[in-house]
Motif scaffolding. Structure first.
Motif, PDB file in Angstrom:
ATOM      1  N   LEU A   1      36.378  44.604  45.782  1.00 21.95           N
ATOM      2  CA  LEU A   1      36.846  45.731  45.545  1.00 21.95           C
ATOM      3  C   LEU A   1      38.480  45.716  45.614  1.00 21.95           C
ATOM      4  O   LEU A   1      38.942  45.112  46.402  1.00 21.95           O
ATOM      5  N   ALA A   2      38.824  46.324  44.461  1.00 21.81           N
ATOM      6  CA  ALA A   2      40.468  46.395  44.276  1.00 21.81           C
ATOM      7  C   ALA A   2      40.779  47.134  45.584  1.00 21.81           C
ATOM      8  O   ALA A   2      40.193  48.213  46.214  1.00 21.81           O
ATOM      9  N   PRO A   3      42.114  46.951  45.805  1.00 19.49           N
ATOM     10  CA  PRO A   3      42.855  47.523  47.080  1.00 19.49           C
ATOM     11  C   PRO A   3      42.903  49.182  46.580  1.00 19.49           C
ATOM     12  O   PRO A   3      42.856  49.450  45.618  1.00 19.49           O
ATOM     13  N   PRO A   4      42.884  49.815  47.735  1.00 19.57           N
ATOM     14  CA  PRO A   4      42.692  51.316  47.726  1.00 19.57           C
ATOM     15  C   PRO A   4      44.048  51.944  46.877  1.00 19.57           C
ATOM     16  O   PRO A   4      45.084  51.306  47.247  1.00 19.57           O
ATOM     17  N   ALA A   5      44.075  52.860  46.225  1.00 20.70           N
ATOM     18  CA  ALA A   5      45.156  53.463  45.631  1.00 20.70           C
ATOM     19  C   ALA A   5      46.006  54.026  46.685  1.00 20.70           C
ATOM     20  O   ALA A   5      45.478  54.510  48.024  1.00 20.70           O
TER      21      ALA A   5
ATOM     22  N   PRO B   1      37.477  43.801  34.144  1.00 25.47           N
ATOM     23  CA  PRO B   1      37.119  42.498  34.744  1.00 25.47           C
ATOM     24  C   PRO B   1      37.628  42.005  35.942  1.00 25.47           C
ATOM     25  O   PRO B   1      38.731  42.680  36.320  1.00 25.47           O
ATOM     26  N   VAL B   2      36.890  41.406  36.859  1.00 23.07           N
ATOM     27  CA  VAL B   2      37.450  41.304  38.171  1.00 23.07           C
ATOM     28  C   VAL B   2      38.592  40.413  38.180  1.00 23.07           C
ATOM     29  O   VAL B   2      38.336  39.262  37.674  1.00 23.07           O
ATOM     30  N   ASP B   3      39.643  40.638  38.722  1.00 19.50           N
ATOM     31  CA  ASP B   3      40.888  39.838  38.575  1.00 19.50           C
ATOM     32  C   ASP B   3      40.890  38.902  39.985  1.00 19.50           C
ATOM     33  O   ASP B   3      41.432  39.329  40.987  1.00 19.50           O
ATOM     34  N   ALA B   4      40.136  37.883  39.849  1.00 17.50           N
ATOM     35  CA  ALA B   4      39.996  37.057  41.183  1.00 17.50           C
ATOM     36  C   ALA B   4      41.428  36.429  41.712  1.00 17.50           C
ATOM     37  O   ALA B   4      41.448  36.479  42.785  1.00 17.50           O
ATOM     38  N   ARG B   5      42.164  36.144  40.743  1.00 12.97           N
ATOM     39  CA  ARG B   5      43.469  35.743  41.179  1.00 12.97           C
ATOM     40  C   ARG B   5      44.420  36.825  41.803  1.00 12.97           C
ATOM     41  O   ARG B   5      44.797  36.285  42.913  1.00 12.97           O
ATOM     42  N   ALA B   6      44.304  37.958  41.599  1.00 16.72           N
ATOM     43  CA  ALA B   6      45.177  39.034  42.044  1.00 16.72           C
ATOM     44  C   ALA B   6      44.469  39.134  43.297  1.00 16.72           C
ATOM     45  O   ALA B   6      45.128  39.863  44.386  1.00 16.72           O
ATOM     46  N   LEU B   7      43.254  39.283  43.483  1.00 21.72           N
ATOM     47  CA  LEU B   7      42.407  39.546  44.745  1.00 21.72           C
ATOM     48  C   LEU B   7      42.202  38.446  45.711  1.00 21.72           C
ATOM     49  O   LEU B   7      41.621  38.573  46.674  1.00 21.72           O
ATOM     50  N   ARG B   8      42.850  37.360  45.188  1.00 23.25           N
ATOM     51  CA  ARG B   8      42.587  36.189  46.020  1.00 23.25           C
ATOM     52  C   ARG B   8      41.320  35.871  46.174  1.00 23.25           C
ATOM     53  O   ARG B   8      40.971  35.357  47.564  1.00 23.25           O
TER      54      ARG B   8
END
Length: 241
Positions: free
Chosen positions: A11-15, A73-80
């Motif tokens: 899940l992307a970081p909360p806003a 798309p899931v940004d796997a790099r940004a989300l580590r």
């Protein structure tokens, strides 16, 4: 060899506080039907209608309060998520589905459904039950499956009133010979044909279901390809023989 799922969420970081976590999704206009193949007019119309319903269902998923999670798309790099592509070999997201639908990349609605299901299956494969992404995927997948049958359902047959309205526009475009056949069909119905100023008037409101079937067959056989030489109005005018 089976691999255990990661415990951390994709899940992307909360806003930041005060900002909506939802993505800005604008419902798409209905995707145009695929190009017609020779001799498949009816099937093409049905397919086009199904794709329109696909677009509406996709909009509903994206507009859901958790739809933003699957909109890109899931940004796997940004989300580590260093092992994301180890477990997810065929990534998919609803934003990509949306673009493919708009660009008519799907051959049929089943191909569209396969990508939607892949989106949620990936989320449930990488994340564990109880994880926010997993639970959101379960909820949206349930919405999709509950409404998918209505996407594939054939539209109800047109009413006689709808058929009369359509025929009023199609019959004047038939070749002259076919228009004269319309006269013969209508003559078999008392009260459907009356003379006026050397012309013949066809009142489609008086045509019963069987007669409408005959007229539909006539249109199917001859095609509404040529403009009629007579200016038909609501009470269609046809040259008398």
């Amino acid at each position: 060899m089976s691999c255990s799922k990661r415990s951390e969420s994709s899940l992307a970081p909360p806003a930041p506080p005060g900002l909506s976590k939802k993505c800005k999704h604008h419902p798409s206009s209905s995707p145009p039907p695929p190009a017609a193949a020779p001799g498949s007019a009816g099937g093409t119309a049905d397919l086009g209608g199904a794709f329109v319903r696909c677009g509406k269902l996709l909009d509903k998923l994206l507009e859901h309060e958790d739809g933003w999670v699957f909109a890109e798309p899931v940004d796997a790099r940004a989300l580590r998520l260093v092992d994301y592509y180890t477990y997810i070999t065929d990534p998919m997201d609803l934003g990509t589905v949306h673009r493919r639908l708009e660009r008519r990349r799907y051959a049929d609605p089943q191909a569209f459904a396969a990508d939607v299901r892949l989106t949620f299956r990936n989320a449930m494969s990488y994340n564990s039950p109880g994880d926010p992404v997993y639970e959101s995927a379960v909820e949206l997948s349930g919405i999709f499956e509950s409404e998918w049958a209505s996407v594939l359902a054939s539209p109800p047959p047109p009413t006689d009133a709808e058929r009369r309205g359509r025929l009023a526009g199609e019959l004047p475009r038939l070749p002259l010979g076919a228009q004269l056949m319309v006269v013969e069909i209508m003559k078999r119905q008392d009260g459907c044909l009356t003379g006026e100023n050397g012309m013949a008037q066809v009142d489609l409101d008086k045509a019963d279901t069987a007669t409408l079937d005959e007229l539909d067959q006539l249109v199917a056989e001859h095609g509404a390809s040529l403009a009629g030489v007579v200016n038909w109005k609501q009470e269609t005018r046809v040259l008398d023989n």
